[in-house]
Design a protein around this motif. Structure first.
Motif, PDB file in Angstrom:
ATOM      1  N   SER A   1       0.862  -1.184   0.000  1.00 17.06           N
ATOM      2  CA  SER A   1       0.000   0.000   0.000  1.00 17.06           C
ATOM      3  C   SER A   1       0.896   1.230   0.000  1.00 17.06           C
ATOM      4  O   SER A   1       2.136   1.120   0.068  1.00 17.06           O
ATOM      5  CB  SER A   1      -0.899   0.012   1.239  1.00 17.06           C
ATOM      6  OG  SER A   1      -0.107   0.125   2.413  1.00 17.06           O
ATOM      7  N   ASP A   2       0.272   2.417  -0.054  1.00 14.51           N
ATOM      8  CA  ASP A   2       1.058   3.653  -0.026  1.00 14.51           C
ATOM      9  C   ASP A   2       1.978   3.703   1.198  1.00 14.51           C
ATOM     10  O   ASP A   2       3.080   4.239   1.134  1.00 14.51           O
ATOM     11  CB  ASP A   2       0.126   4.869  -0.006  1.00 14.51           C
ATOM     12  CG  ASP A   2      -0.545   5.090  -1.356  1.00 14.51           C
ATOM     13  OD1 ASP A   2       0.103   4.856  -2.386  1.00 14.51           O
ATOM     14  OD2 ASP A   2      -1.723   5.490  -1.377  1.00 14.51           O
ATOM     15  N   GLU A   3       1.508   3.129   2.303  1.00 15.19           N
ATOM     16  CA  GLU A   3       2.262   3.198   3.545  1.00 15.19           C
ATOM     17  C   GLU A   3       3.397   2.173   3.608  1.00 15.19           C
ATOM     18  O   GLU A   3       4.355   2.345   4.371  1.00 15.19           O
ATOM     19  CB  GLU A   3       1.332   2.975   4.750  1.00 15.19           C
ATOM     20  CG  GLU A   3       0.305   4.079   4.973  1.00 15.19           C
ATOM     21  CD  GLU A   3      -0.842   4.012   3.977  1.00 15.19           C
ATOM     22  OE1 GLU A   3      -1.148   2.890   3.502  1.00 15.19           O
ATOM     23  OE2 GLU A   3      -1.407   5.067   3.653  1.00 15.19           O
ATOM     24  N   THR A   4       3.305   1.094   2.834  1.00 13.30           N
ATOM     25  CA  THR A   4       4.276   0.007   2.977  1.00 13.30           C
ATOM     26  C   THR A   4       5.217  -0.149   1.790  1.00 13.30           C
ATOM     27  O   THR A   4       6.053  -1.057   1.788  1.00 13.30           O
ATOM     28  CB  THR A   4       3.551  -1.335   3.213  1.00 13.30           C
ATOM     29  OG1 THR A   4       2.655  -1.590   2.116  1.00 13.30           O
ATOM     30  CG2 THR A   4       2.768  -1.313   4.511  1.00 13.30           C
TER      31      THR A   4
ATOM     32  N   GLU B   1       9.163   2.620  -5.365  1.00 12.41           N
ATOM     33  CA  GLU B   1       8.223   3.732  -5.527  1.00 12.41           C
ATOM     34  C   GLU B   1       7.863   3.963  -6.998  1.00 12.41           C
ATOM     35  O   GLU B   1       6.703   4.232  -7.336  1.00 12.41           O
ATOM     36  CB  GLU B   1       8.810   5.007  -4.910  1.00 12.41           C
ATOM     37  CG  GLU B   1       8.811   4.971  -3.383  1.00 12.41           C
ATOM     38  CD  GLU B   1       9.429   6.212  -2.778  1.00 12.41           C
ATOM     39  OE1 GLU B   1       9.976   7.050  -3.540  1.00 12.41           O
ATOM     40  OE2 GLU B   1       9.369   6.353  -1.536  1.00 12.41           O
TER      41      GLU B   1
ATOM     42  N   LYS C   1       3.764  -6.673   7.306  1.00 10.33           N
ATOM     43  CA  LYS C   1       2.484  -6.085   6.919  1.00 10.33           C
ATOM     44  C   LYS C   1       2.044  -6.557   5.538  1.00 10.33           C
ATOM     45  O   LYS C   1       0.853  -6.776   5.300  1.00 10.33           O
ATOM     46  CB  LYS C   1       2.580  -4.560   6.950  1.00 10.33           C
ATOM     47  CG  LYS C   1       2.665  -3.968   8.347  1.00 10.33           C
ATOM     48  CD  LYS C   1       2.721  -2.450   8.292  1.00 10.33           C
ATOM     49  CE  LYS C   1       2.791  -1.855   9.705  1.00 10.33           C
ATOM     50  NZ  LYS C   1       2.864  -0.367   9.657  1.00 10.33           N
ATOM     51  N   SER C   2       3.008  -6.717   4.615  1.00 10.12           N
ATOM     52  CA  SER C   2       2.648  -7.146   3.257  1.00 10.12           C
ATOM     53  C   SER C   2       2.223  -8.607   3.222  1.00 10.12           C
ATOM     54  O   SER C   2       1.714  -9.081   2.204  1.00 10.12           O
ATOM     55  CB  SER C   2       3.825  -6.932   2.305  1.00 10.12           C
ATOM     56  OG  SER C   2       4.937  -7.747   2.675  1.00 10.12           O
TER      57      SER C   2
END
Length: 434
Positions: free
Chosen positions: A243-246, A252, A413-414
């Protein structure tokens, strides 16, 4: 949808009842004390008693993907399906449905059909020629002096079978999970445009991985390791699951390209009236599912070095090659990729506590001609290589789980879908043990 007509045989409870109270209590404690967000304790990957419980709680209860109708297109076509102690015959019927029969002769238990696939009329056991109808009824068992032998008492035992969107599912349970109907209603609109009834098998690969089936599924449910898949990384964005956070700094640019490709894909799906939204119910229902339509890199058409189509023939009613992949995960043992030009089905079948059969099948349009419309080596290259790489990763983990130094480690998290799979698994086993 079609279903088998008679109530199935079930072995639920037999294995667990043969264990001591101490064994069952120890296994129950392992599951009850499982630390959320962490991998499982070593015995859950290595212990035979745990495997025996899983054969009831998971593989003896839930709906399992068995094959596609492209593998048994005509009446009388069959595949045999083996996992754990079970062997099933999945047989196409005259009305387009399937009969699912235990591949165990009612005479002395011999395998009735020994080939992995084929075509048959009646089913004849090669040992003493006991002969069964496609429905499993015993129709011939002649022997001198058997005047009062009642053939009606010795039909092959049955299991449940059903077809949804061209995919065949089986269950050994007396009463399989009822919410599978709701899950089928979710995925059928996503798969229908690809129309598996108008496909054929281009290739099927069986790999035996020296690892527990759960390690196979954990590996499948994350892309944290996708740097180890150079062929797949050509077309599958390595930012899957992020996600944008991870997103790490080095990805990028890839993330930005992925977001643009996904927006373009969703616009095309709206134009064609095709669902694409993420439906994620991996551990919030009994028949867990995740499905979505996701962009591919490069030309965005297929799993190739440049993302370009691998077959010249569109599937079903599709009108555009640039439709990424429809990705589906079904608990407990299957995952799928539906592209505009071909379909790939995957399933993991446990052999024992430390070996798993992984079966991959490539489907193309039934009028596609090998050599003209597709090159078989190019069609299968990416996932053949990816499967071998995953096999090596799984086997490393199995060796680790067997080490005295092993202890559960945290999921990143991923890897949230890995946690969802393990959470679903522990819920189902605890329900069974209760």
């Amino acid at each position: 949808m079609t279903a088998s007509a008679s109530a199935p045989h079930t072995t639920r409870g037999k294995l667990a009842s043969s264990m001591s109270h101490e064994q069952l209590a120890e296994i129950t404690e392992l599951f009850a004390n499982r630390r959320k967000g962490y991998s499982l304790e070593a015995p859950l990957y290595t212990d035979r008693s745990v495997f025996d419980v899983e054969m009831q709680a998971i593989f003896g209860t839930h709906w399992l993907f068995a094959a596609s109708i492209a593998e048994i297109p005509e009446p009388g076509d069959y595949v045999t399906l083996d996992y754990g102690p079970h062997s099933l015959i999945v047989l196409r019927t005259d009305d387009g449905g399937v009969n699912v029969l235990h591949n165990v002769c009612r005479h002395r238990g011999a395998r009735v059909l020994t080939a992995a696939s084929g075509s048959t009329g009646n089913l004849v056991c090669g040992y003493h020629s006991w002969t069964y109808s496609p429905e499993g009824d015993l129709i011939h068992a002649s022997a001198p002096g058997e005047g009062d032998f009642d053939k009606n008492c010795f039909a092959l035992k049955r299991a449940h079978g059903r077809i949804h969107a061209g995919l065949i599912f089986v269950s050994l349970a007396q009463e399989p999970p009822a919410d599978f109907d709701e899950v089928a209603e979710i995925f059928e609109p996503y798969l229908a445009p690809h129309d598996i009834s108008r496909t054929k098998v281009a290739y099927q690969q069986d790999i035996i991985e020296e690892g527990n089936w759960k390690l196979v599924m954990e590996n499948n449910r994350e892309c944290y390791h996708c740097d180890g898949h150079p062929e797949l990384a050509c077309s599958l964005f390595p930012t899957w699951g992020l996600s944008d956070e991870t997103v790490p700094p080095h990805l990028e640019e890839v993330w930005a390209r992925n977001q643009k490709a996904q927006a373009d894909l969703e616009e095309r799906c709206r134009r064609y009236g095709m669902p694409y939204e993420v439906v994620e119910q991996l551990d919030t229902r009994v028949a867990g599912i995740r499905i979505s339509r996701e962009s591919l890199d490069g030309d965005g058409e297929s799993f190739s070095a440049d993302g370009h189509r691998l077959s010249k023939k569109l599937l079903g009613v599709l009108r555009d090659f640039r439709l990424g992949r429809c990705s589906m995960h079904l608990q407990p043992n299957s995952w799928f990729h539906f592209q505009s030009d071909h379909v790939i089905t995957f399933a993991a079948y446990p052999i024992n506590e430390h070996q798993t059969l992984v079966r991959t099948t490539w489907l193309v349009a039934d009028d596609a001609v090998e050599g003209d419309d597709y090159d078989l080596e190019q069609l299968t290259h990416t996932w053949k290589q990816t499967n071998l790489q995953d096999k090596a990763f799984v086997e490393l983990c199995q060796k680790g789980a067997a080490s005295p130094a092993y202890q559960p480690g945290p999921y990143m998290k991923s890897e949230y879908q890995v946690e969802a799979f393990i959470n679903w698994y522990t819920q189902r086993v605890l329900e069974h043990l209760a």
